[in-house]
Design an enzyme around this catalytic site. Structure first.
Site, PDB file in Angstrom:
ATOM      1  N   ASP A  13      -4.880  -6.019   5.113  1.00  0.00           N
ATOM      2  CA  ASP A  13      -5.963  -6.774   5.734  1.00  0.00           C
ATOM      3  C   ASP A  13      -5.911  -8.252   5.347  1.00  0.00           C
ATOM      4  O   ASP A  13      -6.397  -9.096   6.073  1.00  0.00           O
ATOM      5  CB  ASP A  13      -7.313  -6.184   5.320  1.00  0.00           C
ATOM      6  CG  ASP A  13      -7.532  -4.833   5.984  1.00  0.00           C
ATOM      7  OD1 ASP A  13      -7.144  -4.694   7.157  1.00  0.00           O
ATOM      8  OD2 ASP A  13      -8.054  -3.912   5.327  1.00  0.00           O
ATOM      9  N   LYS A  33     -12.161  -2.576  18.153  1.00  0.00           N
ATOM     10  CA  LYS A  33     -10.816  -3.131  18.373  1.00  0.00           C
ATOM     11  C   LYS A  33     -10.502  -3.228  19.862  1.00  0.00           C
ATOM     12  O   LYS A  33      -9.649  -4.010  20.262  1.00  0.00           O
ATOM     13  CB  LYS A  33      -9.768  -2.247  17.697  1.00  0.00           C
ATOM     14  CG  LYS A  33     -10.031  -2.039  16.208  1.00  0.00           C
ATOM     15  CD  LYS A  33      -8.968  -2.669  15.371  1.00  0.00           C
ATOM     16  CE  LYS A  33      -9.146  -2.286  13.914  1.00  0.00           C
ATOM     17  NZ  LYS A  33      -8.199  -2.955  13.041  1.00  0.00           N
ATOM     18  N   ASN A  91       0.852  -1.192   0.000  1.00  0.00           N
ATOM     19  CA  ASN A  91       0.000   0.000   0.000  1.00  0.00           C
ATOM     20  C   ASN A  91       0.887   1.242   0.000  1.00  0.00           C
ATOM     21  O   ASN A  91       2.105   1.135   0.019  1.00  0.00           O
ATOM     22  CB  ASN A  91      -0.963  -0.027   1.192  1.00  0.00           C
ATOM     23  CG  ASN A  91      -0.239  -0.060   2.506  1.00  0.00           C
ATOM     24  OD1 ASN A  91       0.473   0.866   2.851  1.00  0.00           O
ATOM     25  ND2 ASN A  91      -0.386  -1.165   3.237  1.00  0.00           N
ATOM     26  N   LYS A 129       8.291 -18.287  -9.011  1.00  0.00           N
ATOM     27  CA  LYS A 129       7.716 -17.183  -9.768  1.00  0.00           C
ATOM     28  C   LYS A 129       6.600 -17.716 -10.679  1.00  0.00           C
ATOM     29  O   LYS A 129       6.798 -18.703 -11.393  1.00  0.00           O
ATOM     30  CB  LYS A 129       8.809 -16.505 -10.605  1.00  0.00           C
ATOM     31  CG  LYS A 129       8.278 -15.285 -11.311  1.00  0.00           C
ATOM     32  CD  LYS A 129       9.320 -14.614 -12.166  1.00  0.00           C
ATOM     33  CE  LYS A 129       8.632 -13.544 -12.980  1.00  0.00           C
ATOM     34  NZ  LYS A 129       9.310 -13.251 -14.224  1.00  0.00           N
ATOM     35  N   PRO A 151      -3.815 -11.427  10.626  1.00  0.00           N
ATOM     36  CA  PRO A 151      -4.112 -11.175  12.046  1.00  0.00           C
ATOM     37  C   PRO A 151      -4.294  -9.675  12.244  1.00  0.00           C
ATOM     38  O   PRO A 151      -3.603  -8.880  11.605  1.00  0.00           O
ATOM     39  CB  PRO A 151      -2.847 -11.653  12.761  1.00  0.00           C
ATOM     40  CG  PRO A 151      -1.770 -11.653  11.722  1.00  0.00           C
ATOM     41  CD  PRO A 151      -2.460 -11.931  10.412  1.00  0.00           C
ATOM     42  N   ASP A 152      -5.228  -9.294  13.095  1.00  0.00           N
ATOM     43  CA  ASP A 152      -5.404  -7.874  13.425  1.00  0.00           C
ATOM     44  C   ASP A 152      -4.561  -7.594  14.668  1.00  0.00           C
ATOM     45  O   ASP A 152      -4.933  -7.969  15.780  1.00  0.00           O
ATOM     46  CB  ASP A 152      -6.887  -7.555  13.666  1.00  0.00           C
ATOM     47  CG  ASP A 152      -7.115  -6.062  13.763  1.00  0.00           C
ATOM     48  OD1 ASP A 152      -6.286  -5.373  14.406  1.00  0.00           O
ATOM     49  OD2 ASP A 152      -8.108  -5.571  13.195  1.00  0.00           O
ATOM     50  N   ILE A 153      -3.417  -6.993  14.453  1.00  0.00           N
ATOM     51  CA  ILE A 153      -2.448  -6.806  15.547  1.00  0.00           C
ATOM     52  C   ILE A 153      -3.035  -5.885  16.612  1.00  0.00           C
ATOM     53  O   ILE A 153      -2.981  -6.182  17.807  1.00  0.00           O
ATOM     54  CB  ILE A 153      -1.125  -6.235  14.995  1.00  0.00           C
ATOM     55  CG1 ILE A 153      -0.632  -7.091  13.826  1.00  0.00           C
ATOM     56  CG2 ILE A 153      -0.066  -6.164  16.087  1.00  0.00           C
ATOM     57  CD1 ILE A 153       0.459  -6.454  12.991  1.00  0.00           C
TER      58      ILE A 153
HETATM   59  O1  C5P Z   1      -8.999  -2.075  10.572  1.00  0.00           O
HETATM   60  P1  C5P Z   1      -8.078  -1.030  10.086  1.00  0.00           P
HETATM   61  O2  C5P Z   1      -6.970  -1.533   9.227  1.00  0.00           O
HETATM   62  O3  C5P Z   1      -8.727   0.161   9.458  1.00  0.00           O
HETATM   63  O4  C5P Z   1      -7.411  -0.460  11.443  1.00  0.00           O
HETATM   64  C1  C5P Z   1      -6.363   0.423  11.422  1.00  0.00           C
HETATM   65  C2  C5P Z   1      -5.562   0.271  12.686  1.00  0.00           C
HETATM   66  O5  C5P Z   1      -5.384  -1.087  12.998  1.00  0.00           O
HETATM   67  C3  C5P Z   1      -4.151   0.830  12.570  1.00  0.00           C
HETATM   68  O6  C5P Z   1      -3.758   1.270  13.854  1.00  0.00           O
HETATM   69  C4  C5P Z   1      -3.351  -0.376  12.150  1.00  0.00           C
HETATM   70  O7  C5P Z   1      -1.994  -0.236  12.513  1.00  0.00           O
HETATM   71  C5  C5P Z   1      -4.046  -1.481  12.894  1.00  0.00           C
HETATM   72  N1  C5P Z   1      -4.057  -2.760  12.222  1.00  0.00           N
HETATM   73  C6  C5P Z   1      -3.341  -3.798  12.768  1.00  0.00           C
HETATM   74  N2  C5P Z   1      -3.370  -5.039  12.162  1.00  0.00           N
HETATM   75  C7  C5P Z   1      -4.103  -5.236  11.047  1.00  0.00           C
HETATM   76  C8  C5P Z   1      -4.837  -4.174  10.495  1.00  0.00           C
HETATM   77  C9  C5P Z   1      -4.784  -2.953  11.093  1.00  0.00           C
HETATM   78  O8  C5P Z   1      -2.675  -3.605  13.779  1.00  0.00           O
HETATM   79  N3  C5P Z   1      -4.093  -6.422  10.492  1.00  0.00           N
END
Ligand code: C5P
Length: 397
Positions: free
Chosen positions: A276, A341, A208, A286, A303-305
């Site tokens: 995401d 979150k 991104n 390749k 994973p959503d950190i």
């Molecule tokens: O859900 P979204 O990506 O919009 O959330 C943004 C926030 O979540 C940011 O602080 C980003 O660093 C964190 N984030 C994360 N892990 C992910 C996606 C987003 O820590 N997989």
């Protein structure tokens, strides 16, 4: 008090050089010793005699002064101080510092030092606002250089705006802060920054547009307040600040592992633009453009950190800050994101292309806490960072 502190004061060539004379007095009143360095341009504004008389110390001005090299070489001079202060820091000195030039004594000392450096910029408002100066400022802040000012006001050149050097007492306060432990001394903060790269095959990836500028500035802001910072960064465009514990990663999964390994922490700031999804069927080889037709990518959730750390059952950092990069309904979406979150604060911003925020040097943020939404004026990313770092220090005190 600055008793027994040793300041190396570099006086650049600007009209504000006269304030450096008062600065020497103020620093000495507080017990500091001051070794002055006067640039050639600086000596057009104040005399070497008044500088050395006020400091009661030898004045240095020439890189190739052999007597000085015999008594004290420039390397030693750059390291003997507790802090180097540049006042006034002209556009020219800032540019030299940012580029790493060392053609004269002042720039050589600044390049050779292993000590912290505080600059008090001073210049015409247009010079201050010029993209080149702002670029240099961002570079210097990224390098961990501390700044004080400039202030808004009438300028000697007849214009009005930012560019006036901070007053001597403001500089003394900044010196004091730089030499004290800082409100975040002893605190550990984990910062994530930059984009992630999710491989498609060994040569291709999904990324991104995050530059890592805001996360880097936040790490610098936290360091300036004395924090120990673990900086977990994806492949951004901005060099990581000096002085952090650096962990470089590529993917969201690696970022999560690095964050978990960095715990425990007093606070965590998740400024990274984490992908995401990752490609579930990433190829080990390749992918060939062949008769089999177009490849189909299958995605799986990353994973959503932020959520996982926010919702830790035990060992959760005391303060968890997330970011919300939105393009529509910024405050509503960010407020909902904070709830979903489970983090304490969300720093929300509008990253629609017309705002110029993504990859730019400024940011326009709203801080969302349990108390509601707080709109901050548009400002440089380093100012956002300094303000956020100060808020974090407040919350952890
Ligand atoms: O859900 P979204 O990506 O919009 O959330 C943004 C926030 O979540 C940011 O602080 C980003 O660093 C964190 N984030 C994360 N892990 C992910 C996606 C987003 O820590 N997989």
């Amino acid at each position: 008090m600055l008793a027994d502190k040793h300041i190396l004061l570099i006086i650049g060539g600007g009209i504000a050089a006269y304030k450096a004379l008062d600065l020497i007095r103020r620093l000495r009143e507080r017990g500091a010793s001051v070794t002055p360095v006067l640039t050639k341009a600086g000596s057009e504004f104040v005399t070497p005699l008044s500088v050395s008389a006020l400091s009661s110390n030898k004045l240095y001005s020439d890189l190739f002064d052999l007597t000085d090299e015999a008594e004290m070489g420039h390397i030693e001079l750059s390291r003997a101080a507790d802090l180097i202060v540049v006042a006034p820091a002209t556009a020219d000195l800032m540019a030299k510092m940012a580029a790493g030039l060392s053609g004269d004594l002042a720039s050589t000392l600044l390049l050779a030092t292993d000590k912290r450096v505080l600059i008090a910029p001073s210049m015409n408002v247009r010079m201050w606002e010029h993209p080149a100066t702002q670029r240099n400022l961002a570079t210097l802040q990224g390098d961990g250089i501390l700044t004080v000012g400039p202030n808004d006001g009438d300028m000697a050149c007849g214009e009005y705006g930012p560019g006036r050097m901070a007053e001597p007492l403001e500089i003394v306060a900044a010196v004091d802060a730089a030499l004290s432990d800082g409100p975040l001394a002893g605190k550990h903060v984990v910062v994530t920054s930059g984009p992630t790269h999710e491989p498609i095959d060994p040569v291709r990836y999904i990324a991104n547009r995050s530059s890592g500028a805001q996360g880097t500035a936040i790490a610098s802001g936290l360091l300036a307040l004395g924090a120990k910072v673990t900086f977990v960064t994806g492949p951004g465009d901005v060099a990581p600040p000096r002085g952090v514990d650096l962990v470089e990663v590529q993917t969201a999964k690696q970022m999560q592992d690095a964050v978990n390994a960095a715990l425990p922490a007093d606070a965590a700031v998740f400024a990274a633009a984490v992908a995401d999804w990752h490609v579930a069927n990433a190829s080990d080889n390749k992918i060939k453009k062949d008769k089999a037709g177009l490849p189909t990518l299958e995605f799986a959730e990353n994973p959503d950190i932020l959520a996982s750390i926010s919702q830790m059952a035990s060992g959760r950092p005391g303060l968890v800050v997330g970011f919300a990069a939105e393009t529509t309904d910024v405050i509503a979406n960010a407020t909902a994101k904070r709830e979903r979150k489970g983090c304490d604060w969300i720093v929300a911003n509008d990253v629609s292309p017309e705002t110029g925020i993504m990859g730019g040097s400024e940011n326009d943020v709203t801080l969302i806490t349990s108390e509601g939404a707080e709109d901050w004026p548009r400002m440089g990313k380093s100012e956002v960072a300094a303000r956020l770092a100060a808020r974090i220090a407040q919350a952890l005190s």
